[in-house]
Design an enzyme around this catalytic site. Structure first.
Site, PDB file in Angstrom:
ATOM      1  N   GLY A 370       0.822  -1.207   0.000  1.00  0.00           N
ATOM      2  CA  GLY A 370       0.000   0.000   0.000  1.00  0.00           C
ATOM      3  C   GLY A 370       0.849   1.245   0.000  1.00  0.00           C
ATOM      4  N   PRO A 371       0.213   2.387  -0.211  1.00  0.00           N
ATOM      5  CG  PRO A 371      -1.402   4.042  -0.366  1.00  0.00           C
ATOM      6  CD  PRO A 371      -1.216   2.572  -0.463  1.00  0.00           C
ATOM      7  N   PRO A 372       2.480   4.933   1.176  1.00  0.00           N
ATOM      8  CG  PRO A 372       4.378   6.152   0.620  1.00  0.00           C
ATOM      9  CD  PRO A 372       3.108   5.651   0.053  1.00  0.00           C
ATOM     10  N   GLY A 373       2.173   5.674   4.696  1.00  0.00           N
ATOM     11  CA  GLY A 373       1.352   6.351   5.685  1.00  0.00           C
ATOM     12  C   GLY A 373       0.001   5.736   5.958  1.00  0.00           C
ATOM     13  CB  VAL A 374      -2.131   3.174   4.412  1.00  0.00           C
ATOM     14  CG1 VAL A 374      -2.370   4.142   3.282  1.00  0.00           C
ATOM     15  CG2 VAL A 374      -1.183   2.067   3.978  1.00  0.00           C
ATOM     16  N   GLY A 375      -0.394   2.767   7.484  1.00  0.00           N
ATOM     17  CA  GLY A 375      -0.337   1.987   8.725  1.00  0.00           C
ATOM     18  C   GLY A 375       0.145   0.571   8.571  1.00  0.00           C
ATOM     19  CE  LYS A 376       3.342  -0.086   3.389  1.00  0.00           C
ATOM     20  NZ  LYS A 376       2.956   1.328   3.310  1.00  0.00           N
ATOM     21  CB  THR A 377       5.484  -0.139   9.930  1.00  0.00           C
ATOM     22  OG1 THR A 377       6.057  -0.072   8.625  1.00  0.00           O
ATOM     23  CG2 THR A 377       6.538  -0.595  10.915  1.00  0.00           C
ATOM     24  CB  SER A 695      -6.021   3.403 -17.174  1.00  0.00           C
ATOM     25  OG  SER A 695      -5.067   4.272 -16.602  1.00  0.00           O
ATOM     26  CE  LYS A 738      -6.224   4.038 -12.502  1.00  0.00           C
ATOM     27  NZ  LYS A 738      -6.412   3.385 -13.813  1.00  0.00           N
TER      28      LYS A 738
END
Length: 812
Positions: A370-377, A695, A738
């Protein structure tokens, strides 16, 4: 008797010289100076010198002269010093190698005059060099005694000089003869210094010179003795310590006690016994312990072997977190720590449920993308807390060395196990939550490929027997729950991606960000900046204002940064004595954060005023974004230009869009000769950012039709979809990113391919689709009907709607 014979020879020579002035044979010698009154053994090996000795008859008188350069094998007259020593040969011994061993006694100093013969050996006339003997005085006597004392000290302190030399020197009364004797006896005196002494006729000057040499030699000898003494003391100290240690061992043995080394060995043995190792590992550990017990602590391999055994002993071979996990409690913890992320939470709860039914199951390998800052870590930490396990994290960003994963072999100095085994040791259990952060940023160079080294660790079928290069024994990683994180999947090698279960984390909507801000970000920033909730208040509309006009991101990092900035401003106000509560209004936000950074709805409405400008949707590693496509035309000869740093696939989409528009020009109301008389230019800002993919096909076709028919597109409308030459609209990827990007940008109508309807229903919640109208299309004609006005009345309505949007925009 010898002295009498010498005196007779001297007087006989002195009688003969004035009468005959005969020439004498010259014997050149290397690195040797013969002094008067000294007997010197000489090795004669040169053919000319052998002939000289063999030619001597009854008269054994020769002149011994030193060579200037010892390396010259066939010296000429110019290669010899001018002053030598008149000598008499006493004895000649033939050696097995055809050379001669000659004993010669020096008689007096002579100076070489005219050479009378050069071959087969040299002969020359010589002149006697008389000595300048100083008158007896206390100064000369003091100098002589000082020279004698120094020489005696040197002889006494030197292991190579015989003590008899001191006795002989004491019996010499003449100062000149004493200097000659000492100079010939000192092995440290160089050939040049000896020759200088020989050539010095003034006895007093000769005494002073030899005095300086003796003083220097004595100082060097004392320094050498001091160094030798220190070395000997150190050796004796080492031997003493060794003997004492051996005695201590013997005493401890008699008393039934153990020495320190044995205690260490016994402690390591107990650790090995209690570690719960598999039999083959235990066998290896005890074998190395046996080697260690036979080693001296001073041995080079002692510390290497000890470190290896300690690593084997401290690893959690059988220690687990243990205990049943309450699934409902785990769900509560996951919900409390993170908002939404339902797919991830469901997968973790599924794993817990299966593990409860089958405790021996293998741990899954999950990959959060996922994109940075979404809470993966932070999600990994939350999972560890929910499962009641230890959490270990290593960052793989920029790792180039395969040994970072698998460790170095023990033969290398400073070798250590790899990061995986080190992490297991830190966790102290064999089933921790192990997070491999930024797996998509693993490097690769001449030191190996870390991604390939991860294949074994991240394969549930292989990691039960993971072998680290340092340990060289197998370790069971099958109980470890591996979680990897990545921003995008493309850089991850296919074999590695195949081993992981991919779980995608999409970006957040504005409503979700507001919820996250109030639940997590605002309380955390208030606490971190030393203020209390009573001293600052964030209204919901102000947080939404910050999200809308100061951040454009999929995650919440910039949002938290801006909230932190506002909190710090209030902390400063409090420190300055302003104690009133701060209510964060839009005006306060503009004061603290500056003018608005993003004018999303206004930008779209403003830029789509002109015909030929359409809003597309794009997927990026940091989530999604809106993409403007601009078309323009000018007089020309049918040229088609494409700019904006676009890739090959995107250029082909533009060509397909143009082909469809030209083939349907009549139905669209475009003159057929228009394309032959005009050039068309399509540009995709921003020009510095690379773009690619199919697209944006419908967006380009709509931009061309809008331009050529002079109809501006509907305000706050965005679209995405691949176009074919026959006008069909094909499905695309990244739908959720998107659609969320469109919502963040203030878009109200989104046009999507009909085949993507299922993705919208699965990936997007009703809350995320709120205030959005999704239109599904199968053909480009449907897109044009939705995006472009079909009558002047509708065009006027769109224009009024656009003006209304622009008038509602805040002033920065």
């Amino acid at each position: 008797m010898v002295e009498k014979a010498r005196t007779e020879r001297n007087s006989k020579l002195k009688e003969q010289e004035p009468e005959s002035e005969r020439s004498l044979p010259i014997l050149p010698v290397r690195d040797t100076v013969l002094f008067p009154h000294a007997v010197l053994p000489l090795t004669v090996g040169r053919e000319s010198s052998v002939q000289l000795i063999n030619s001597l008859g009854e008269d054994k008188t020769i002149v011994v002269v030193a060579q200037r350069e010892a390396r010259v094998d066939a010296p000429q007259a110019s290669d010899l010093y001018t002053v030598g020593t008149l000598a008499v040969v006493h004895k000649v011994v033939k050696m097995p190698n055809q050379s001669l061993f000659v004993f010669a006694e020096g008689l007096e100093r002579v100076r070489l005059a005219e050479f009378t013969q050069l071959t087969p050996f040299m002969r020359a006339k010589v002149d006697s060099v008389p000595e300048s003997i100083p008158p007896k005085s206390s100064e000369v006597e003091a100098l002589q005694r000082n020279v004698l004392t120094l020489f005696q000290q040197i002889v006494a302190g030197s292991p190579t000089l015989s003590d008899e030399l001191s006795t002989v020197a004491m019996n010499i009364e003449e100062p000149g003869r004493l200097v000659d004797f000492i100079a010939s006896s000192l092995p440290s005196l160089s050939t040049a210094d000896k020759q200088d002494t020989l050539e010095t006729t003034d006895v007093r000057v000769r005494l002073e010179k030899i005095n300086q040499h003796l003083a220097k030699e004595l100082e060097v000898q004392q320094l050498r003795n001091k160094i030798q003494s220190e070395v000997q003391d150190r050796v004796q100290q080492t031997q003493r310590e060794y003997y004492l240690r051996e005695q201590m061992k013997a005493i401890q043995k008699e008393l039934g006690e153990q020495d320190e080394g044995q205690r260490d060995t016994e402690e390591l043995r107990q650790k090995i016994e209690s570690a719960g190792m598999p039999d083959d590992v235990k066998k290896e550990a005890l074998k190395e312990l046996g080697r260690l017990s036979r080693m001296s602590p001073m041995a080079a391999d002692y510390s290497v072997t000890r470190n290896y055994i300690e690593w084997l002993a401290v690893l959690p071979w059988a220690k687990t977190s243990g205990g049943e996990v309450d699934i409902l409690k785990a769900k509560e913890i996951l919900d409390a720590d993170h908002y939404d992320l339902q797919k991830v939470k469901d997968r973790i709860l599924d794993y817990l449920s299966v593990r409860r039914l089958k405790p021996g199951m293998k741990g899954p390998i999950l990959c959060f993308v996922g994109p940075p800052g979404v809470g993966k870590t932070s999600l990994g930490k939350s999972i560890a807390r929910a499962l009641g396990r230890k959490f270990v994290r290593i960052s793989l960003g920029g790792v180039h060395d395969e040994a970072e994963i698998r460790g170095h072999r023990r033969t290398y100095i400073g070798a250590l196990p790899g990061q995986i085994i080190q992490g297991i040791r830190r966790a102290e259990t064999k089933d921790p939550i192990f997070m491999l952060d930024e797996i998509d940023k693993v490097g690769r160079d001449f030191r190996g490929d870390p991604a390939s080294a991860l294949l074994e660790a991240l394969d549930p079928e292989q990691n039960a027997a993971f072998r680290d290069n340092y340990l060289d024994v197998t370790f069971d990683l099958s109980k470890v729950l591996f979680i990897t994180t990545a921003n995008m999947l493309d850089p991850i090698a296919d074999p590695l991606r195949d081993r992981m279960e991919i779980i995608e984390l999409q970006g957040y909507t504005e409503e979700e960000k507001v919820h996250i801000a109030f639940q997590y970000l605002i309380p955390r920033q208030i606490e971190e900046n030393g203020i209390t909730p009573e001293q600052i208040e964030f209204p919901e509309e102000s947080v939404g204002y910050v999200i809308r006009h100061y951040t454009r991101e999929a995650g919440v990092r910039n949002l938290e940064r801006n909230i932190g900035t506002i909190s710090r401003k209030q902390a400063r106000r409090l420190a300055e004595g302003k104690s009133e509560k701060l209510v964060v209004t839009k005006e306060v936000v503009q004061e603290f954060l500056g003018g608005i950074k993003i004018r999303s709805e206004g930008e779209i409405a403003e830029r789509t005023k002109r015909a030929g400008v359409v809003v597309g949707l794009a997927w990026t590693p940091s989530g999604g974004d809106v993409l403007f496509v601009e078309a323009n035309t000018m007089k020309g000869k049918g040229g088609f230009t494409m700019t904006g740093q676009i890739g090959q696939v995107m250029q082909e989409s533009m060509q397909a869009a143009l082909t469809w528009v030209r083939s349907n020009a009549a139905q669209l109301g475009i003159q057929e000769n228009f394309f032959a008389e005009h050039d068309i230019h399509i540009h995709v800002p921003a020009g510095a950012i690379p773009k690619d993919g199919p697209s944006a096909g419908v967006t380009m076709a709509t931009a061309l039709v809008s331009l050529l028919t002079g109809r501006p597109v509907r305000p706050l409308t965005a679209m995405t979809g691949e176009i074919t030459l026959s006008g069909n609209v094909l499905p695309i990827g990244g739908v959720k990113e998107k659609v969320l990007a469109a919502k963040r940008a203030g878009v109200r109508d989104v046009i999507l391919p009909a085949e993507n309807k299922m993705n919208v229903e699965e990936d997007l919640t009703p809350e995320q689709l709120e205030h959005l109208n999704i239109h599904y299309v199968k053909e480009i004609s449907e897109v044009l009907e939705l995006a472009l006005p079909t009558s002047p009345r509708e065009e006027k309505h769109y224009e009024e709607e656009r003006e209304k949007v622009l008038s509602e925009q805040p002033v920065s």
